[in-house]
Write an enzyme that holds these catalytic residues in place. Structure first.
Site, PDB file in Angstrom:
ATOM      1  N   GLU A  26       0.944  20.056   8.594  1.00 60.93           N
ATOM      2  CA  GLU A  26      -0.133  20.933   9.042  1.00 60.93           C
ATOM      3  C   GLU A  26      -0.019  22.239   8.279  1.00 60.93           C
ATOM      4  O   GLU A  26       0.987  22.946   8.392  1.00 60.93           O
ATOM      5  CB  GLU A  26      -0.050  21.186  10.552  1.00 60.93           C
ATOM      6  CG  GLU A  26      -1.272  21.924  11.068  1.00 60.93           C
ATOM      7  CD  GLU A  26      -1.261  22.113  12.582  1.00 60.93           C
ATOM      8  OE1 GLU A  26      -0.244  22.581  13.102  1.00 60.93           O
ATOM      9  OE2 GLU A  26      -2.277  21.785  13.221  1.00 60.93           O
TER      10      GLU A  26
ATOM     11  N   TYR B 232      -8.059  25.263   7.095  1.00 64.94           N
ATOM     12  CA  TYR B 232      -7.082  24.467   7.838  1.00 64.94           C
ATOM     13  C   TYR B 232      -6.978  23.101   7.177  1.00 64.94           C
ATOM     14  O   TYR B 232      -7.990  22.534   6.762  1.00 64.94           O
ATOM     15  CB  TYR B 232      -7.556  24.284   9.288  1.00 64.94           C
ATOM     16  CG  TYR B 232      -6.716  23.298  10.069  1.00 64.94           C
ATOM     17  CD1 TYR B 232      -5.624  23.737  10.815  1.00 64.94           C
ATOM     18  CD2 TYR B 232      -6.994  21.927  10.029  1.00 64.94           C
ATOM     19  CE1 TYR B 232      -4.837  22.831  11.510  1.00 64.94           C
ATOM     20  CE2 TYR B 232      -6.206  21.020  10.726  1.00 64.94           C
ATOM     21  CZ  TYR B 232      -5.132  21.476  11.457  1.00 64.94           C
ATOM     22  OH  TYR B 232      -4.343  20.584  12.140  1.00 64.94           O
TER      23      TYR B 232
END
Ligand code: GDP
Ligand code: MN
Length: 396
Positions: A206, A118
């Site tokens: 993101e 991530y």
């Protein structure tokens, strides 16, 4: 302003960030053509078909599917385009899918297992510095990771005077447990990602997941990009990427009128000037037993025409059972606002919700007289509490 995944990836790629290659398609035939082209360029036999909507969690909702043949590509694209995709981030009605991204399959087998990480870039508002947030736990809900295993989330803050330093990029790769080729790939990935963030004036990147392929390439498989609206004037090319189909039609219209409008779920429409007063008014409505139907700031210099436009926008929401107009006449004169309300009311004719108007400030007394003598179903109030009581009264 939010970008679609395919637009976000193109932006990243233009700064040298490695991405999962893909081509956007509007229908099943275009999807097949796209898949053939990707096979020619990358050699991939498998493709992923990904719904392009402004919402995350598409995989969970059935908006991301693996196609193992051109027949699969055709049928999956046909299924996904036109569907109302429901994900944990959409309403219960979901979001209509207008296009899909046909992407190369990058989870191919090889020397090692593909791994998902991530990574996000965002502003730490408490100290005004950009930071890179990253984790070994990619591919899943980061909020869940933060709750269950917060020690697996790392942050790297960037000094605006120096920008991202090489040792910081290496630290990210190290904390993700990488070595060799993957380590070098990751430092390059982080460096170009941060450059893209700064130079595009974004407010959020993101990338979930960032993938380490089985042959140690590091690439963005997903991309959520939010651009800073206040900097869009410097990026005409990016501003053009706006897809109004993804936005609430009322909000789009309000924006075109220069009004700050956010759609909410309640039953009391509010028209206020100034964001602070708008927040206080929403509290007031709640205390009176109502729920705000919207946030609407007509701005400090609201004139009669803007009031009228705002009025019309509030009334387009069928849930609105009452309207509270709470305006402080500092720059704008209250009597002008009152006249604007009365004119709008008369122009529109069939308004069948009660309206409570509280006007304070310059010429408030004249405004109250205008409202009271208008013969319309409009209640005037002078004090904040009085306005609240009247809202309560009309809601019954
Ligand atoms: P999101 O669900 O909206 O966050 O969409 P993502 O772009 O993150 O995709 C969801 C999931 O699809 C990823 O977490 C992967 O597990 C899977 N996925 C994406 N690309 C590929 C691919 O090329 N091959 C395979 N097998 N799975 C993929
Ligand atoms: Mn994702």
């Amino acid at each position: 302003m939010n970008l679609h995944e395919y637009q976000g990836k193109e932006l990243l790629s233009s700064f040298g960030v490695r991405i999962q290659r893909g081509i956007v398609a509007q229908n099943a035939e275009e999807a097949v053509t796209a898949a053939k082209q990707l096979t020619e360029e990358t050699g991939t036999g498998w493709h992923v078909i990904k719904a392009q909507v402004h919402a995350g969690g598409r995989g969970k909702g059935g908006g991301v599917k693996l196609a193992k043949s051109l027949d699969d590509v055709k049928s999956l694209a046909g299924q996904i385009i036109g569907m109302d995709l429901v994900t944990p981030q959409t309403s219960a009605e979901g979001k209509r899918v207008h296009q899909v991204l046909v992407a190369e399959d990058v989870y191919y087998p090889g020397d090692s297992e593909p791994e998902e990480y991530y990574m996000s870039v965002l502003l730490n508002r408490s100290n005004g510095r950009n930071m890179i947030m990253y984790s070994t736990e990619g591919g899943m809900d980061i909020e869940q990771v933060a709750e269950d295993t917060p020690h697996l989330i790392f942050t790297e803050e960037i000094d605006p005077a120096t920008g991202l330093l090489p040792f910081q990029a290496r630290k990210v790769a190290f904390n993700l447990g990488l070595s060799g080729t993957a380590f070098k790939e990751m430092t390059r990935f982080v460096t170009s990602l941060y450059k893209a963030y700064v130079q595009s004036d974004s407010s959020l990147f993101e990338i979930n997941p960032v993938l380490k392929t089985s042959d140690d390439k590091i690439m963005a498989v997903d991309a959520k990009v939010t651009l800073d609206d206040n900097a869009l004037f410097r990026h005409k090319d990016l501003a053009e990427l706006r897809d109004k189909r993804e936005e609430s039609p009322i909000e789009v219209e309000a924006g075109e009128q220069g009004l700050n409008y956010v759609d909410l779920d309640g039953n009391v429409g509010c028209m206020v000037n100034g964001a602070g007063l708008a927040m206080a008014t929403m509290d007031l409505i709640k205390q009176a037993g109502g729920e705000p139907a919207n946030f609407l700031d007509v701005g400090g210099t609201a004139d009669a025409a803007r009031v009228e436009a705002a009025f019309k926008i509030i009334l387009r929401d069928p849930n609105v059972k009452a309207i509270l107009i709470n305006i402080f006449g500092g720059i704008v004169r209250c009597d002008r606002v009152a006249q604007g309300v009365i004119d709008a009311y008369k122009n529109m004719g069939n308004i069948n919700v009660p309206i409570i108007v509280r006007l304070q400030g310059t010429n408030a007394d004249i405004a109250k007289e205008l409202i009271d003598n208008s013969g319309l179903d409009v209640l005037s109030a002078t004090e904040f509490q009085e306005a609240a009581d009247k809202v309560q009264q009309v809601l019954g």
